[in-house]
Design a protein around this motif. Structure first.
Motif, short mmCIF file in Angstrom:
data_model
loop_
_atom_site.label_atom_id
_atom_site.label_comp_id
_atom_site.label_asym_id
_atom_site.label_seq_id
_atom_site.Cartn_x
_atom_site.Cartn_y
_atom_site.Cartn_z
N SER A 85 0.85 -1.20 0.00
CA SER A 85 0.00 0.00 0.00
C SER A 85 0.88 1.24 0.00
O SER A 85 2.08 1.17 0.33
N PHE A 86 0.29 2.37 -0.30
CA PHE A 86 1.03 3.63 -0.26
C PHE A 86 1.61 3.86 1.14
O PHE A 86 2.77 4.21 1.29
N SER A 87 0.76 3.62 2.16
CA SER A 87 1.22 3.84 3.53
C SER A 87 2.45 2.98 3.84
O SER A 87 3.44 3.46 4.40
N ARG A 130 -8.17 10.71 -3.42
CA ARG A 130 -7.22 11.12 -2.37
C ARG A 130 -5.90 11.61 -2.95
O ARG A 130 -5.39 11.06 -3.93
N ARG A 132 -2.11 11.67 -2.15
CA ARG A 132 -1.19 10.96 -1.27
C ARG A 132 0.11 11.77 -1.16
O ARG A 132 0.70 12.17 -2.17
N GLU A 142 -5.06 9.51 -6.21
CA GLU A 142 -5.65 8.18 -6.42
C GLU A 142 -7.17 8.24 -6.30
O GLU A 142 -7.70 8.82 -5.36
N SER A 162 -4.75 4.12 5.99
CA SER A 162 -4.57 3.09 4.97
C SER A 162 -5.85 2.26 4.74
O SER A 162 -6.39 1.68 5.68
N ILE A 163 -6.27 2.19 3.49
CA ILE A 163 -7.42 1.34 3.15
C ILE A 163 -7.04 -0.14 3.35
O ILE A 163 -7.83 -0.93 3.86
N TYR A 164 -5.81 -0.49 2.98
CA TYR A 164 -5.40 -1.89 3.11
C TYR A 164 -5.41 -2.33 4.59
O TYR A 164 -5.79 -3.44 4.92
N GLU A 219 -11.16 -3.74 -5.02
CA GLU A 219 -10.90 -2.33 -5.36
C GLU A 219 -10.46 -2.19 -6.80
O GLU A 219 -9.81 -3.07 -7.36
N VAL A 221 -8.45 0.98 -8.64
CA VAL A 221 -7.82 2.27 -8.35
C VAL A 221 -7.15 2.83 -9.59
O VAL A 221 -6.41 2.13 -10.28
N TYR A 225 0.79 9.09 -10.64
CA TYR A 225 2.01 9.29 -9.87
C TYR A 225 2.91 10.30 -10.56
O TYR A 225 3.04 10.28 -11.78
C1 GLP Z 1 -1.11 2.28 -3.53
C2 GLP Z 1 -1.80 1.72 -4.76
C3 GLP Z 1 -3.29 1.80 -4.68
C4 GLP Z 1 -3.80 1.27 -3.35
C5 GLP Z 1 -3.13 2.02 -2.23
C6 GLP Z 1 -3.57 1.59 -0.85
O1 GLP Z 1 -1.08 3.65 -3.54
N1 GLP Z 1 -1.34 2.39 -5.96
O2 GLP Z 1 -3.84 1.03 -5.74
O3 GLP Z 1 -5.20 1.43 -3.26
O4 GLP Z 1 -1.73 1.84 -2.33
O5 GLP Z 1 -2.92 2.44 0.05
P1 GLP Z 1 -3.39 2.69 1.54
O6 GLP Z 1 -3.59 1.32 2.15
O7 GLP Z 1 -2.27 3.45 2.16
O8 GLP Z 1 -4.68 3.44 1.49
#
Ligand code: GLP
Length: 239
Positions: A85-87, A130, A132, A142, A162-164, A219, A221, A225
């Motif tokens: 994930s991005f986070s 969002r 980032r 995103e 973080s969504i993940y 998801e 997305v 970037y």
């Molecule tokens: C990255 C991916 C995205 C995904 C995201 C989740 O940025 N490119 O496809 O949805 O990570 O990130 P987080 O869990 O930080 O929200």
């Protein structure tokens, strides 16, 4: 060192030379002026300008009007093999992730996305847009689509993080794999304003469909970037 009778163009040799010089410098440090380079290496200022222009376009240097040319911030080197994930990506580099929510609503799923998410067209999805940010620098924009039946009770507060993490820690679902495409494109007006880059600057468009361990897509997305902040790495094996 610049070899004048080499078949390698002088501007290119100077680019390599500058890349070596800035290894000793920090982001934000100034580099020598065109005149200084031209005198030091005995080459024309036009050649120096060409080398510097190329390094600015590559994102190695940044030019500030009336101030000079400086070493750019290093690009984030992103491995393409793992599903992260991005986070996680930012934390693993010692950067602090931040998220600005630009839009968050529930909408009927658009047709092209519904079939990929294996839901009916018109079923409800969250549409989340969002910005980032890493260490206060905007990195990506995103827009995510998540089925409301699957990703239950998603709150604005969660989207700042973080969504993940929400899917795994709160919903106790295992994220297993994703399919992602990457294309180069040029930033549009609105994207440029949010990302703090010039309109038409190079960006990378990524589209990801991610799946839970039971095979259900959760998801879609679309990410933009910054081309001057990202570099992707992939290990390849010859079979
Ligand atoms: C990255 C991916 C995205 C995904 C995201 C989740 O940025 N490119 O496809 O949805 O990570 O990130 P987080 O869990 O930080 O929200």
């Amino acid at each position: 060192m610049i070899i004048k009778d080499s078949h390698i163009p002088i501007y290119y040799q100077l680019e390599m030379e500058i890349k070596e010089i800035i290894k000793e410098l920090k982001p934000g440090d100034p580099i020598s002026s065109e005149r200084e380079f031209s005198e030091k290496y005995g080459i024309s200022r036009m050649t120096v300008r060409q080398a510097i222009n190329n390094l600015v376009a590559e994102g190695v240097l940044v030019r500030q009007r009336g101030k000079g040319t400086f070493v750019a911030a290093q690009k984030v080197e992103q491995e393409l093999s793992g599903l992260t994930s991005f986070s996680e990506d930012m934390h693993s580099r010692g950067l602090t992730p931040k998220t600005k929510i630009l839009d968050f609503k529930t909408i009927p799923c658009p047709r092209g996305i519904a079939s990929k998410l294996k839901i009916e067209e018109g079923d409800q999805v969250y549409e989340v847009s969002r910005l980032r940010i890493a260490d206060d620098i905007p990195m990506a924009l995103e827009t995510s689509y998540l089925p409301t039946l699957l990703i239950k009770e998603l709150q604005e507060e969660t989207l700042h993080g973080s969504i993940y993490e929400y899917v795994e820690q709160t919903l106790h679902q295992k994220i297993s794999h994703a399919t992602q495409t990457i294309e180069s494109t040029l930033s549009h007006k609105n994207e440029s304003a949010s990302l703090g880059i010039k309109e038409g600057a190079p960006v990378l468009l990524m589209e990801r469909f991610s799946y839970l361990a039971n095979g259900t897509p959760f998801e879609y997305v679309k990410s933009i970037y910054r081309g001057d902040r990202y570099k992707f790495i992939i290990d390849m094996k010859r079979s």
